[in-house]
Design a protein around this motif. Sequence first.
Motif, PDB file in Angstrom:
ATOM      1  N   PRO A 141       0.825  -1.216   0.000  1.00 27.95           N
ATOM      2  CA  PRO A 141       0.000   0.000   0.000  1.00 27.95           C
ATOM      3  C   PRO A 141       0.854   1.258   0.000  1.00 27.95           C
ATOM      4  N   TYR A 142       0.280   2.368  -0.486  1.00 27.03           N
ATOM      5  CA  TYR A 142       0.997   3.629  -0.598  1.00 27.03           C
ATOM      6  C   TYR A 142       0.512   4.610   0.459  1.00 27.03           C
ATOM      7  N   TYR A 143       1.405   4.943   1.378  1.00 33.71           N
ATOM      8  CA  TYR A 143       1.050   5.887   2.437  1.00 33.71           C
ATOM      9  C   TYR A 143       0.955   7.313   1.895  1.00 33.71           C
ATOM     10  N   LEU A 144       1.738   7.621   0.860  1.00 33.84           N
ATOM     11  CA  LEU A 144       1.782   8.981   0.320  1.00 33.84           C
ATOM     12  C   LEU A 144       0.877   9.150  -0.891  1.00 33.84           C
ATOM     13  N   GLY A 145       0.070   8.143  -1.191  1.00 33.63           N
ATOM     14  CA  GLY A 145      -0.780   8.232  -2.360  1.00 33.63           C
ATOM     15  C   GLY A 145      -0.056   7.741  -3.603  1.00 33.63           C
ATOM     16  N   ALA A 146      -0.782   7.556  -4.668  1.00 37.00           N
ATOM     17  CA  ALA A 146      -0.207   6.991  -5.885  1.00 37.00           C
ATOM     18  C   ALA A 146      -0.081   8.018  -6.996  1.00 37.00           C
ATOM     19  N   GLY A 147      -0.165   9.289  -6.684  1.00 34.09           N
ATOM     20  CA  GLY A 147      -0.071  10.334  -7.692  1.00 34.09           C
ATOM     21  C   GLY A 147       1.366  10.710  -8.009  1.00 34.09           C
ATOM     22  N   PRO A 148       1.586  11.843  -8.687  1.00 33.86           N
ATOM     23  CA  PRO A 148       2.932  12.281  -9.066  1.00 33.86           C
ATOM     24  C   PRO A 148       3.854  12.405  -7.858  1.00 33.86           C
TER      25      PRO A 148
END
Length: 330
Positions: free
Chosen positions: A150-157
């Motif tokens: 999972p991505y704690y910082l989000g999956a955006g740029p």
Amino acid sequence: MSSTDTERAAHLRVLGLNDDEINVYQYLLRTGPSSSTELDQAVAGRTTPIETALTGLVQAGLARRSGSDHSRYLPVPPDAGLEALTLRRESELKQARIEVLNAYDEFRRTVHNESTTHLIEVVTGTAIVERINQIKESAQREIQAIDSPPYYLGAGPNQMEIEQLKRGVAYRVVYSPESVEVPGYLTENILPCVEAGEQARVLPDVPAKLTIIDTSIAFVSMSVRDTDVNRSLLIIRPSSLLSALIGMFELCWRNALPLHASVGAEDDRLEPIERRLLALLATGAADDTIARTLGISRRTFFRYLERLMNRTGASTRFQLALHAAREDWL
């Protein structure tokens, strides 16, 4: 005080000058050579005698005595003085860091006497994002990562990585197939970072989610295959465990296939879309994901795939990947 004076004062304060020295120096910059008596009358609100401020400026290399009787002071070219101030400030910061580390060691020995607690820090909840950013921002040389949800910082740029790449921080990242499957992650995060200079590879099965900063600190958590809900993070400091994690990353890196964003590279053997298709196949992405990323239909995707397999004589996708790697198509 003008806005320029205020901004300059803030910078001089960072270099270690006190407020009295800053006010006297600013006055000298505006008026030129002045006697100590003139300065004493003109620069009000001081907390120290004028001689103390002038002595500080002379020692810092920002002012000197002038006139036949050496009774006046004037600003001097600041190159040497600013260099000395900078070095002195760096020395003070290093000493402060040593003092803080020593204080923590003393705390650990006398208050929290567990010899290994400082090697591993467990972070949970909302503090995870803050600690990840804090550690990543400290990178000076290289970041090595095994990337998986999972991505704690989000999956955006990933603007932080792009900025760090610009200032010379190297990135080597091994991606899991699950990373590519996250909607938008390939096109919005992975490929822009690779275009900016990240070295990227893909591995069908990654052992953990890992980031190593300058081979001196790491944070690690379970990959999405091991847990559906992952809300804890381990921060690992220099130890045999950190050495093992570095070795694990290098092993994964050697066994992973390269992923290139420069899909328009000149190569008469491949069309740009074919090179990109091969790179996406190497990630283990599903057919629908590859077709969607390339902006083509499933039927067109299979037509390109069949043409590549016929050209290489491959009967399976694995054989096609081996041929592509051998021919340096990836």
